[in-house]
Design an enzyme around this catalytic site. Structure first.
Site, PDB file in Angstrom:
ATOM      1  N   ASP A 104       0.681  -1.290  -0.280  1.00 62.36           N
ATOM      2  CA  ASP A 104       0.021   0.148  -0.016  1.00 62.36           C
ATOM      3  C   ASP A 104       0.907   1.152   0.126  1.00 62.36           C
ATOM      4  OD1 ASP A 104      -1.982   1.817   0.602  1.00 62.36           O
ATOM      5  OD2 ASP A 104      -3.148   0.539   1.743  1.00 62.36           O
ATOM      6  N   THR A 125      -6.950   3.702  -1.881  1.00 61.28           N
ATOM      7  CA  THR A 125      -6.755   2.296  -1.552  1.00 61.28           C
ATOM      8  C   THR A 125      -7.730   1.322  -1.968  1.00 61.28           C
ATOM      9  OG1 THR A 125      -5.710   3.058   0.608  1.00 61.28           O
ATOM     10  CG2 THR A 125      -6.324   0.736   0.453  1.00 61.28           C
ATOM     11  N   ASN A 175     -12.611   5.251  -1.862  1.00 53.94           N
ATOM     12  CA  ASN A 175     -12.864   4.792  -0.623  1.00 53.94           C
ATOM     13  C   ASN A 175     -14.290   4.921  -0.071  1.00 53.94           C
ATOM     14  OD1 ASN A 175     -10.111   3.826  -0.786  1.00 53.94           O
ATOM     15  ND2 ASN A 175      -9.268   5.358   0.841  1.00 53.94           N
ATOM     16  N   LYS A 188      -5.753  -4.163   6.138  1.00 58.22           N
ATOM     17  CA  LYS A 188      -6.646  -3.520   6.016  1.00 58.22           C
ATOM     18  C   LYS A 188      -7.846  -4.234   5.449  1.00 58.22           C
ATOM     19  CE  LYS A 188      -4.611   1.020   4.934  1.00 58.22           C
ATOM     20  NZ  LYS A 188      -4.762   2.055   3.900  1.00 58.22           N
ATOM     21  N   ARG A 197     -10.427  -3.612   3.530  1.00 59.85           N
ATOM     22  CA  ARG A 197     -10.422  -3.139   1.966  1.00 59.85           C
ATOM     23  C   ARG A 197      -9.272  -3.552   1.142  1.00 59.85           C
ATOM     24  NH1 ARG A 197      -9.828   1.835   4.633  1.00 59.85           N
ATOM     25  NH2 ARG A 197      -7.861   3.390   3.950  1.00 59.85           N
ATOM     26  N   ASP A 204       1.681   2.593   3.938  1.00 58.65           N
ATOM     27  CA  ASP A 204       0.657   3.567   3.613  1.00 58.65           C
ATOM     28  C   ASP A 204       0.456   4.456   4.950  1.00 58.65           C
ATOM     29  OD1 ASP A 204      -1.861   4.720   1.962  1.00 58.65           O
ATOM     30  OD2 ASP A 204      -2.629   4.125   3.745  1.00 58.65           O
ATOM     31  N   HIS A 254       1.080   8.493   5.597  1.00 57.54           N
ATOM     32  CA  HIS A 254       0.170   9.150   5.902  1.00 57.54           C
ATOM     33  C   HIS A 254       0.756   9.960   7.130  1.00 57.54           C
ATOM     34  CE1 HIS A 254      -2.809   8.825   2.954  1.00 57.54           C
ATOM     35  NE2 HIS A 254      -3.028   7.445   3.282  1.00 57.54           N
ATOM     36  N   ASP A 260      -1.407  -0.266  -4.683  1.00 62.58           N
ATOM     37  CA  ASP A 260      -2.751   0.288  -4.904  1.00 62.58           C
ATOM     38  C   ASP A 260      -2.575   1.884  -5.344  1.00 62.58           C
ATOM     39  OD1 ASP A 260      -1.935   0.765  -2.488  1.00 62.58           O
ATOM     40  OD2 ASP A 260      -3.704   0.929  -1.273  1.00 62.58           O
ATOM     41  N   HIS A 284      -2.441  11.050  -0.762  1.00 57.46           N
ATOM     42  CA  HIS A 284      -2.444  10.783  -2.068  1.00 57.46           C
ATOM     43  C   HIS A 284      -3.944  10.869  -2.908  1.00 57.46           C
ATOM     44  CE1 HIS A 284      -4.579   6.870  -0.603  1.00 57.46           C
ATOM     45  NE2 HIS A 284      -3.336   6.930   0.395  1.00 57.46           N
TER      46      HIS A 284
END
Length: 556
Positions: free
Chosen positions: A46, A86, A107, A168, A170, A297, A301, A342, A487
């Site tokens: 990610d 993502t 998302n 995650k 997702r 990811d 962040h 992703d 992003h």
């Protein structure tokens, strides 16, 4: 003392994952394998942008070195659509389809017709479940409109085992698909699955080890030599600084654990244990496991992509992947790996401004849906009403359904006027503009912004307007209240990702021209002789044989 041993070994010694050592020399190139691999290992890192992959490439010594130097490398892969988030990105990797076909346009999108008070819809929830909302939901693959590679494999050969594990929900759900045998993702309580799914002994064992590890404090990680130049603080306001971290954490601090190399190590250790426990790759048919590594990811962040934190994260990722591949090698399984991302990512503007980019800035709060709604209301005489819905200061914007046709026309006209006059806005597309645009084709690096937008468009779920910010504008207003970098833009920092394949016997080559993540499914399907109708996907098969020969011959 800083951690010097492999995190995976510390977390899951009971699952027999060895300490991360330098992998042995990759097997010498041979003729291309003639038989299908018995196991497909699909890895998504990610926020592992093409820029991040390239920056640290000279320092790879473990799993990333194997893939980049000994495999088939497409360093200029693309999540070709505009909505580089993502969920959309993961929906493309194993479906062969762009978000316009998968239906996963973001998302979170908005359904203003829903009967529940919360109009936001999370991509991996079933919003029809009573009493739920987009932040407290029942996880579900219901919104994914196309089959995954695992789903197609299982339809052709019912004995196929399909497993998906990730940091995650997702990521696990979008790569595993609705027919996966097992889908697991990490929470503060350990790995969980869909509501009502019983926890098997292996997952319970892993969760016990995780709980024990989380209950202990961590002193963090040593700083690799290549990270020394990045070791300086960057102030983001409110007394908050980033850029010098080592991932030290207090006992029980899941938030820090999640945004650290410890998370990916745990997921890779789980994947290795599941492969052993289910004997994946040891049957007559090909099995598939997808692995979503989410820590890069969270690190990007929380700390940005250019500090010690990101540098350490990539170095540890390389090591842990090396240990994981070593274990697979020792098992004797004939496996093929694909690794991609992703989406990419963009570092925080405060550090960019220190490093030769004074034009970098944060988004103006006036572009948030709340501020836009107030400004448009004042201009149209509709003040006091929520006129515009959206998930942030870029992306899809939705006009309230209670507006009369005349009011809606006035709101749209005024919104367009405000946005198009704003110096941070690159462009705004209407729903009609995007819908009238043909689905893009050709090299993804040559697409227009409108074509990128079309690749993310769904007539049912997309907004009335699509707001795209200019390059070098970070769509986070205040970095002191949460994430510092992000992003989601249509620019190459966020669209471009590596796509790497490896299998014993494949001869290395590198193709620097652009390809899409949607190309992964048809490429893998060709390796296992699985027919996929071309009209059902957006991607094309990539020939993995260097020189003469064509691994896509049966798919053409």
């Amino acid at each position: 003392m800083m951690l010097r041993k492999a995190t995976a070994a510390l977390l899951l010694a009971s699952c027999a994952l060895p300490a991360a050592a330098q992998p042995g020399p990759a097997p010498a190139p041979q003729s291309a394998p003639a038989t299908p691999p018995r196991l497909i290992v699909a890895i998504s890192v990610d926020q592992f942008s093409g820029d991040l992959f390239s920056e640290y490439r000279p320092y790879y010594e473990g799993g990333l070195k194997r893939l980049a130097a000994d495999g088939v490398s497409f360093p200029r892969g693309y999540q070709s659509h505009a909505a580089t988030e993502t969920c959309p990105g993961h929906s493309t990797i194993l479906t062969g389809s762009r978000p316009s076909r998968t239906g996963i346009i973001a998302n979170t999108w908005f359904d203003l017709k829903t009967g529940r008070q919360d109009k936001a819809v999370y991509c991996a929830e079933d919003e029809t479940q009573p009493g739920t909302n987009s932040g407290d939901y029942v996880a579900s693959p219901v919104h994914l409109r196309v089959p995954t590679l695992g789903g197609r494999m299982k339809a052709a050969h019912p004995a196929t085992r399909v497993v998906s594990v990730a940091g995650k929900d997702r990521a696990a759900i979008m790569m595993g698909g609705p027919t996966a045998d097992q889908v697991w993702w990490l929470t503060s309580k350990g790995y969980v699955s869909y509501k009502g799914v019983a926890v098997p002994p292996l997952i319970a064992k892993v969760n016990d080890v995780f709980a024990q590890r989380l209950a202990q404090p961590s002193a963090g990680f040593d700083l690799p030599p290549q990270c020394a130049a990045k070791d300086f603080p960057v102030a983001v306001g409110g007394g908050k600084t980033v850029g010098t971290g080592r991932f030290a954490r207090e006992a029980g601090d899941y938030k820090v654990f999640r945004a650290s190399p410890e998370q990916d190590a745990l997921t890779l250790a789980l994947a290795a244990a599941v492969i052993d426990d289910m004997a994946l790759g040891r049957q007559a048919q090909t099995d598939i496991i997808s692995i979503g590594l989410s820590a890069t990811d969270y690190v990007g962040h929380t700390y940005g992509t250019e500090g010690t934190e990101s540098c350490i994260q990539v170095e540890r990722l390389d090591r842990e992947l090396g240990a994981f591949f070593d274990k697979l090698d020792k098992s004797g399984i004939d496996y093929v790996v694909v690794l991609t991302a992703d989406h990419g990512g963009h570092d925080l503007p405060e550090r960019h401004r220190q490093n030769a980019m004074p034009m970098e800035s944060r988004v103006d709060e006036a572009l948030t849906p709340k501020a836009l709604s107030a400004a448009v209301g004042a201009k149209t005489g509709l003040s006091g009403r929520k006129l515009i819905w959206g998930d942030g200061p870029m992306g899809d914007l939705y006009f309230d359904l209670s507006l009369t046709p005349k009011q809606r026309a006035a709101v749209e006209a005024e919104t367009l006027k405000i946005l198009r006059a704003h110096p941070q806005v690159e462009t705004v597309f209407t729903k009609a503009q995007i819908a009238a645009t043909p689905s893009p084709s050709g090299p993804p690096e040559s697409w227009s912004l409108l074509q990128m937008a079309r690749a993310s468009f769904d007539a049912e779920r997309s907004g009335d307007l699509l707001l795209l910010l200019k390059p070098r504008i970070t769509p986070i207003v205040d970095p002191t209240k949460g994430y510092v970098a992000t992003h989601g833009s249509p620019w190459d920092t966020d669209r471009r990702v590596p796509i790497l394949f490896w299998r014993k016997g494949l001869r290395h080559f590198e193709q620097p021209l652009g390809v899409e993540t949607a190309d992964i499914l048809p490429t893998l399907a060709a390796l296992i002789g699985l027919p996929v109708p071309k009209g059902e996907i957006d991607g094309r098969c990539l020939d993995l044989i260097a020189g003469e020969g064509d691994s896509c011959a049966g798919a053409r």
